[in-house]
Structure formats: C-alpha cells, structure tokens
Design an enzyme around this catalytic site. Structure first.
Site, PDB file in Angstrom:
ATOM      1  CG  ASP A   7      -1.854   1.166   1.278  1.00 32.29           C
ATOM      2  OD1 ASP A   7      -2.302   1.603   0.201  1.00 32.29           O
ATOM      3  OD2 ASP A   7      -2.142   1.652   2.386  1.00 32.29           O
ATOM      4  CD  GLU A  16      -5.200   0.782  -2.538  1.00 31.74           C
ATOM      5  OE1 GLU A  16      -6.125   0.045  -2.183  1.00 31.74           O
ATOM      6  OE2 GLU A  16      -4.773   1.729  -1.873  1.00 31.74           O
ATOM      7  CG  ASP A  20      -0.755   3.093   6.207  1.00 23.60           C
ATOM      8  OD1 ASP A  20      -1.450   3.621   5.324  1.00 23.60           O
ATOM      9  OD2 ASP A  20      -0.374   3.698   7.224  1.00 23.60           O
TER      10      ASP A  20
END
Length: 166
Positions: free
Chosen positions: A8, A68, A140
């Site tokens: 992420d 992502e 996260d």
C-alpha cells in the site's frame, strides 16, 4: 504454494503484507509499515522507503507482488509525492525479478469485502477473517494484506481460466 506481498504505497507510511497461498487456503506470514522521515527532502524519503522495502523482500522472499493503484485528488503536490512513493512500491519488487499486479482500491475492496465502496473498518475486519489470529501493525498494513489477498484471488482465477483454455 505461492507467497504474495501486497504493498500500500504512501510517502509517510508504506504498508506491506505477506501471505502464503496454497489452493484456497491463505496464511499470514508478516506485515508492517515502512516509514520515511517527514522532515527530510523527497529524495531522502524515497531512499528510506526503498531500503526498508528492499529489506522486507529479502527477508520474506515473495514469489509475486501487488500494489494498489492511486487516484488523482485535488492536491496536485500530494498526488505527485504519492506517485513517487508508488514508484518505489513498483520498483523494488521489479528489481527483485517479481511480476507486479496492480489493483484499483475499489477492486481490492470488492475482492476482500464483496463491495467496492467498503469502509476501511470493513476491509480490516475481513482481512482478520481471512487470516485468523493475525496481528496487524496498522491501517496501512491492513490495506497491504487486503491487496495481497486480492492478488491471490485474481491469480487463482487466472490459473483456473488458463487450465480451461489450455
């Protein structure tokens, strides 16, 4: 068995999560957050993230990676900085020779929760359901584990489709 790292991207906090996938079974391997020094210049911050993420890949030796995708928001400067961190998230696994999948946030949520507009709390809850007993290092890291789970689902589907076609 396949080991997946989900990443992420973030300039301040870059989350990572590693899972092992064996058929439909998933097992938590590790998760955490790479941090950069907020007071440092951009180049130094990116170098910090690069070194930390490189260490994570060396320690866990994943077979594949997923990152992502980011979206453009109204703050162009913040978007550019996030894009730089995302570059590190893509570069490090590529340097390790890994194939890197990329997923939009709503695709990750849909794969993990079943709804593309799920709240962070729902994603966190479903990650914990998929990986019983996991201790998550922060939001996260939870997102990174969700990205890894999404990649595992998509990889399984692709393998099944290849068997049907082949």
């Amino acid at each position: 068995m396949m080991r997946v790292i989900g990443i992420d991207p973030g300039l301040r906090n870059l989350g990572w999560g590693v899972i092992d996938v064996d058929g439909v079974r998933m097992r938590h391997v590790g998760n955490g957050i790479c941090h950069s020094t907020a007071s440092a210049d951009l180049a130094t911050r990116l170098l910090e993230l690069h070194r930390q993420l490189t260490d994570v890949l060396a320690r866990f030796a994943p077979h594949t990676a997923a990152v992502e995708q980011t979206f453009v928001n109204k703050d162009a400067v913040a978007t550019l900085k996030l894009g730089s961190a995302r570059g590190i998230a893509l570069l490090v696994p590529a340097q390790a020779g890994l194939e890197v999948g990329e997923y939009a946030p709503n695709a990750v949520k849909k794969a993990v929760v079943g709804v593309g507009k799920a709240a962070k709390e729902q994603v966190d809850h479903m990650v914990r359901m998929q990986l019983p007993g996991v201790t998550i290092e922060g939001p996260d890291a939870a997102d990174a584990l969700a990205i890894a789970i999404c990649h595992a689902f998509h990889s399984q589907t692709a393998r099944r489709a290849a068997k049907v076609v082949g």
